[in-house]
Enzyme design. Structure first.
Site, mmCIF file in Angstrom:
data_model
loop_
_atom_site.group_PDB
_atom_site.id
_atom_site.type_symbol
_atom_site.label_atom_id
_atom_site.label_comp_id
_atom_site.label_asym_id
_atom_site.label_seq_id
_atom_site.Cartn_x
_atom_site.Cartn_y
_atom_site.Cartn_z
ATOM 1 N N SER B 41 -61.572 -5.851 7.181
ATOM 2 C CA SER B 41 -62.036 -5.436 8.505
ATOM 3 C C SER B 41 -63.440 -4.848 8.450
ATOM 4 O O SER B 41 -64.156 -4.850 9.443
ATOM 5 C CB SER B 41 -61.058 -4.436 9.138
ATOM 6 N N GLU B 62 -57.648 8.222 4.143
ATOM 7 C CA GLU B 62 -58.983 8.490 4.704
ATOM 8 C C GLU B 62 -59.545 9.852 4.319
ATOM 9 O O GLU B 62 -60.759 10.001 4.158
ATOM 10 C CB GLU B 62 -58.950 8.345 6.231
#
Lengths: 273, 319
Positions: B41, B62
């Site tokens: 992505s 993250e």
């Protein structure tokens, strides 16, 4: 430097810490007493750092992830020569560089601004990865609290460090069994820590975190397992060195009265003999 | 959505991002990419083929990703930390605050598929709060390029800028607006067309919609200035003040909630320095319904016709 001299330095750091907390009327004295021997060994035995070149690209790195014990780091950095010993008296004062959590922009020798828990180990993984990419030999050390291991971000970093085979990274868990409000065991008992780290692919060693010989040996490069990050579970006491604080959950960030201050200082001075 | 870009070729700005990053990485071995399993992505497949060791994939993590970026920067690297914008900014906001902004580290945060690019996937995957969140932090410039030339220019700028920044990229196709040799200047807006009745201020995928709206207004005898304002923080105060003085009315258009984003940033300048009537177009403080990215923009009043109508209505409020 031999271990008796290291013990003398650690005792001096504890006394200065006690005095600074008493004078500032604030601080995290319990965790500062538990981490002091670890910081002393790192800065005066293990790490290659130069107070005259605090940003030397080849320096070893320490991240004090339990940033609330910044005072112990400040005093250690002052003992090492990164900042002036006189600066410690400014701790928490208006416009001081020394606030309650370390700031790399204001304090030479601090590598990253910690405070919120669970930040230091991911940063340590990045540091170690940078050295690995460059083929550099400098090492990265991260100190976390044991309660801090409840933060999920640590386990993200633990997985990544093993995946990246970061044998230049050492995590030291200051395992004093107490967190802010209660015992670890009564809160969210992440102990035993060693088997968990081992299960995630780390080389793990358990030591007495107040035994200078054991600390130095565990930190020495000879004990590194190639291809594995290392975790030292350092069994410590919150409030180590001061009888009424030791292993007492009340002393996370309590400030001693004048009477308590005198007693604590007398105990530390006696230990220095 | 309607003319005059209806037949223009549309480009996914991620391609400009990765092509530029690969070129820069070829020149500077300190440039690394960090991602959260988002090789696809973030379009980092080619980067990985060319520089396998310098593609640092931390997995779906993250918080660790941003911390690792800060650590790499400490070790002398220039990390481009790439992830879908909602997860980069939302999940790792405290890392962005403490490890990047407060620690003043040289981390380039690249939010991919920002705004409502993920359309039908729903509000969990929309990133319409990130201007507000990141622009509230010191030390992290916030930049939303409008087309592929500006994306490439912003990436080149970021690589040489000493410090952290947040680049907000989309995956929704946009036409070319700026020249190929565009040079990005932090804190500078680009006047894409001049006008004297009203100013349309936009960035990201909204800039070309604002340009279409300006053309529609022109057909109705209204002269609209269009400012492309990629740099949300720092913001081009001089351009905003000049627009307020020259046109007396400002419409902002953003793929973001109207609370705290580009419109708010412009309004702060207008209120302080040059009060004029304003209309802030954007997502009106709701979680979006199910629709494609472009349909959502249309539904929230940012079809070019609707922008033009808002501008006309605003002109009616001028003193």
């Amino acid at each position: 430097m031999d271990s008796s001299e290291l013990r003398r330095i650690a005792n001096r750091i504890r006394r200065r810490d006690l005095q600074a907390v008493f004078e500032a009327g604030a601080g995290h004295i319990g965790g500062e007493m538990s981490v002091t021997d670890l910081l002393t060994a790192l800065y005066f035995h293990t790490m290659s750092v130069d107070p005259d070149a605090p940003l030397d690209p080849h320096r070893d790195r320490l991240v004090l992830s339990k940033g609330h014990t910044a005072l112990a780091l400040y005093i250690t950095l002052a003992e090492k020569g990164f900042i002036a010993k006189d600066d410690i008296s400014s701790f928490l004062k208006h416009n001081s560089a020394l606030n309650g959590h370390p700031n790399r922009v204001k304090v030479p020798g601090v590598e990253t601004n910690t405070g919120p828990l669970g930040h230091g180990l991911p940063i340590g993984v990045g540091m170690a990865k940078a050295a690995q990419l460059n083929g550099d030999t400098w090492r990265t050390f991260v100190i976390t609290g044991d309660g801090e291991m409840q933060e999920g971000s640590n386990w993200e970093a633990i997985m990544a460090a093993a995946q990246f085979k970061l044998d230049n990274l050492t995590l030291i868990i200051d395992h004093n069994r107490l967190q802010q409000g209660a015992r670890l065991a009564d809160t969210n008992n992440v102990a035993p820590l060693a088997p968990k780290l081992a299960a995630f692919g780390w080389a793990v060693e358990e030591i007495d975190g107040h035994d200078m010989d054991q600390i130095c040996r565990a930190l020495s490069p000879e004990t590194i397992t190639q291809g594995q990050p290392k975790c030292i579970v350092a069994h410590t006491n919150k409030g180590q060195g001061i009888s009424f604080m030791s292993d007492n959950v009340a002393w996370h960030h309590k400030v001693p009265s004048e009477e308590q201050y005198k007693q604590a200082m007398a105990e530390l001075e006696e230990a220095a003999q | 959505m309607n003319t005059p870009y209806k037949n223009a070729k549309l480009h996914d700005c991620r391609d400009a991002f990765t092509a530029t990053l690969e070129a820069l990485a070829g020149q500077n071995s300190d440039i690394v990419a960090v991602c959260n399993d988002s090789v696809g992505s973030s379009k980092l497949g080619n980067f990985r083929e060319q520089f396998p060791e310098r593609l640092i994939n931390v997995g779906i993590a993250e918080q660790n990703m941003v911390g690792v970026g800060a650590g790499l920067a400490n070790g002398g690297k220039i990390p481009f930390v790439c992830a879908a914008a909602p997860f980069l900014t939302g999940r790792a906001l405290e890392q962005i605050k403490a490890d990047v902004a407060y620690s003043q580290t040289n981390v380039k945060l690249v939010g991919i598929s920002s705004g409502m690019a993920y359309g039908e996937l729903g509000p969990t995957h929309h990133s319409i709060e990130d201007f507000a969140w990141i622009r509230a932090l010191p030390n992290v410039p916030v930049i939303a390029p409008a087309d592929r030339a500006e994306t490439a220019a912003a990436i080149r700028w970021a690589a040489q800028y000493e410090g952290g920044c947040f680049l907000r990229l989309s995956r929704v196709g946009v036409p070319d607006l700026l020249p190929d040799d565009h040079v990005f200047e932090l804190g500078k807006a680009n006047m894409l067309r001049d006008g004297h009745d009203v100013t349309l201020i936009a960035n990201g995928v909204l800039t070309h919609r604002a340009m279409i709206a300006a053309a529609l207004l022109e057909a109705r005898g209204i002269s609209a200035r269009v400012l492309n304002m990629a740099s949300v923080r720092p913001i081009d105060e001089a351009a905003i003040i000049d627009a307020a003085h020259a046109t007396g009315a400002i419409v902002t258009c953003e793929e973001h909630t109207i609370f705290g984003g580009l419109g708010s940033a412009v309004a702060e300048v207008v209120v302080d320095h040059a009060p004029v009537p304003m209309t802030r177009l954007g997502v009106p403080g709701v979680f979006a319904h199910t629709a494609s990215a472009n349909t959502l923009l249309d539904d929230f009043g940012m079809a070019p016709d609707a922008i033009a109508q808002s501008a006309e209505a605003l002109i009616g409020r001028k003193g």
